[in-house]
Design an enzyme around this catalytic site. Sequence first.
Site, PDB file in Angstrom:
ATOM      1  N   PHE A 263      32.996  17.536  63.908  1.00 47.07           N
ATOM      2  CA  PHE A 263      32.553  17.935  65.248  1.00 47.07           C
ATOM      3  C   PHE A 263      32.992  19.361  65.612  1.00 47.07           C
ATOM      4  CE2 PHE A 263      32.906  13.214  66.349  1.00 47.07           C
ATOM      5  CZ  PHE A 263      31.548  13.034  66.563  1.00 47.07           C
TER       6      PHE A 263
ATOM      7  N   THR B 168      25.337  14.564  59.723  1.00 43.86           N
ATOM      8  CA  THR B 168      26.145  15.053  60.848  1.00 43.86           C
ATOM      9  C   THR B 168      27.073  13.932  61.291  1.00 43.86           C
ATOM     10  OG1 THR B 168      24.756  14.173  62.629  1.00 43.86           O
ATOM     11  CG2 THR B 168      24.175  16.356  61.734  1.00 43.86           C
ATOM     12  N   ASP B 169      28.030  14.235  62.100  1.00 43.12           N
ATOM     13  CA  ASP B 169      28.727  13.173  62.810  1.00 43.12           C
ATOM     14  C   ASP B 169      27.862  12.815  64.033  1.00 43.12           C
ATOM     15  OD1 ASP B 169      30.520  11.266  63.620  1.00 43.12           O
ATOM     16  OD2 ASP B 169      32.281  12.547  63.500  1.00 43.12           O
ATOM     17  N   TYR B 170      28.272  11.780  64.719  1.00 43.61           N
ATOM     18  CA  TYR B 170      27.541  11.183  65.841  1.00 43.61           C
ATOM     19  C   TYR B 170      27.111  12.245  66.879  1.00 43.61           C
ATOM     20  CZ  TYR B 170      26.780   6.909  68.627  1.00 43.61           C
ATOM     21  OH  TYR B 170      26.249   5.847  69.320  1.00 43.61           O
TER      22      TYR B 170
ATOM     23  N   GLY C 268      26.277  15.175  66.440  1.00 44.56           N
ATOM     24  CA  GLY C 268      26.876  16.484  66.142  1.00 44.56           C
ATOM     25  C   GLY C 268      25.921  17.639  66.422  1.00 44.56           C
TER      26      GLY C 268
END
Length: 761
Positions: free
Chosen positions: A254, A285-287, A289
Amino acid sequence: MKKIFFSLFSALILCNAVLHAQGVKPSPQMKAYIDGLMKKMTLEEKIGQLNLPSAGDITTGQAKSSDIAKKIREGKVGGLFNVKTVAKIKEIQRVAVEESRLKIPLLFGMDVIHGYETVFPIPLGLSCTWNLEAIEQSARIAAIEASADGINWTFSPMVDIARDPRWGRIAEGSGEDPYLGAQIAKAMVMGYQGNLTDNTQILACVKHFALYGAAEAGRDYNTTDMSRVRMFNEYFPPYKAAVDAGVGSVMASFNEVDGIPATANKFLMTEVLRNLWGFKGFVVTDYTGINEMIDHGMGNLQEVSALALQAGIDMDMVGEGFLTTLASSLKEGKVTIQQIDHACRLILEAKYILGLFDNPYKYCNESRAKTDIYTAAHRKIARSIAAESFVLLKNQDDLLPLKKGGTIAVIGPLADNKRNMPGTWSVAANFDNAISVLTGIKEVAGTEANVLYAKGSFLDDDSLFEQRAGMFGKDFSRDGKTKQQLMDEALAVAARADVIIAAVGESSEMSGESSSRTNIDIPRAQKDLLEALLKTGKPVIMVMFTGRPLTIKWESENIPAILNVWFGGSEAGYAIADVLFGDVVPSGKLTSTFPQNIGQVPIYYAHKNTGRPLPEGKWFEKFRSNYLDVSNDPLYPFGYGLSYTTFSYSDVKLSSNKMSKSGKIMASVTVTNTGMLEGKEVVQLYIRDLVGSITRPVKELKGFQKINLKPGESKEVSFTITDEMLKFYNSDLKFVSEPGAFKVFIGGNSRDVKEASFQLY
Ligand code: BGC
């Protein structure tokens, strides 16, 4: 599903070969298959593969579920996560392969971080076993259970180096050391993926690339900024080790790096990951992101989505920036079709390697779900690994182990609290099955002992903090009692006991994601309880739950015995009792330094010497690098942990005090068990490069061996020192060793070591 190019068998043999080399690697057959498929795909279908929604809603609500099902039918979903049970996953996969135009199967992801329904200790605890086989086995069992329930992709291992215990996610990684972190990263990737040929092996995802653990002030999601030399030497090694071990996917972090969020950071995602390390899998990506880059101040959704794709991101978790904007960006010339194709191809390759084109239901064997999850065999292993993860911090006058007899008072807000045991990120756990300390002690002590219980205190006096820190309200409810009532009950129970076990510390929600703390003491209410228990004059053993190093100076000075148990997983209660009663002799060693107070943070053993180091043996000298109010020493150093037995170390013997770059030397010590019990010791090798073209740490872990010794037994432990171990990234980011003087240290922790010296020429 039709077999288009070749049989399952030959595909699997092929996958085996390519995966051994380097993650998801193209082969001529795979390329031909995917070329053929991509020719048939529309732009929308290609972009659809890059979309990873969370299907948590599918498990609960109807509305969202039909929305996602519609998208799957339209080819707008590449994978899903947060679906639990094989039956649900099978049905969703059926929609993908029967009702979408091109019948492309889906990836099914989940945060299987430290076990599935059989939960192992939190990763920080696991790392304290220093037992790579056990760690690999825990990942293997997690993969067996998750795959039996339909999952083919885990968002693990989390390998972020963390040196700031304020950061709650320190719980999810392997601590402060790049060498140990790299060994564990590799073990976990092997455990999850193996060679990815059978339906018990799943795709791993190393995260969070990169530097997520270096968040300023330990505040989650905060800015990171560091030199490249430091990144390469201290923070990158575990990610690289995972890539070298063939990890199939990477998750972006992030945070920003060098002023650019990792999600749009071409230096990280393309230059380092792909060009330098040769990573061939896909990057997710992260959540949300991508969307978060709007708040980072990088542009609107269309702009940040284009930036992410250009940087080398292939899959968009949850935010649908790719899904909703890439087609326009392509039309407007802001991204190229080659970029979209590239990302799409990598995701299809992962599906191919997993064998999903041959059999989209490969991971949907419903009978396995009945036989392979939360089995007695898995639980037995989890119990023994949990016991190995505990770190005995203090044991005055050999108070531990306890006899299985007499009257034992088990007191504290974490004593009868099974829901708290599995720890952060136990999304698949069945919390009602977890074993509390109280249950563990009762069962392991058996009928000989009289076990009493009192809750003793709130988690904390501040009820708002308590609420935020107690996800499972039920276990932390105040039952209408006052602080004084709880204390009175505890003292009444303590008065009847021969010994007191105080189960205190953090609740599991006090560490993990979005659980940073500026005060890492044991909460006040529990300290009050400890003080009162000590005043009874009875022996007190503190069983400490935590997801991070805590500041426990007062406790370490006043409480006779402290067993740090992290969050030990579903079998933790039994494992704790096994150690308390001596059925298992503790052998865990810290992988993150315990500070004396919060002001010392970040504090880690592999620090630099500075130009004004403190002379040895002093704790303050004017105009030296130190504090007025506290020494530079940690409370407990990296690598520290006691046993119920004791070990002595001989001096270090070197096979030579000179080593050529192409040569090697051996460093050996004899370790003797000088106590009365059989036990395990983690023998640690550290090296210091005394003169360098850049400044070098005062000590760096370079090897370790965990040995078992009977009382009186001695073993010679040898380490081979090679040129490779002496290399570091210099200021041109070249990985080099430099001739000169080196020190070798061997010991049972990073502080108490024996040393020798040699020259590299
Ligand atoms: C976390 C990741 C996790 C993802 C999916 C994020 O909030 O940072 O570690 O894998 O959620 O659940």
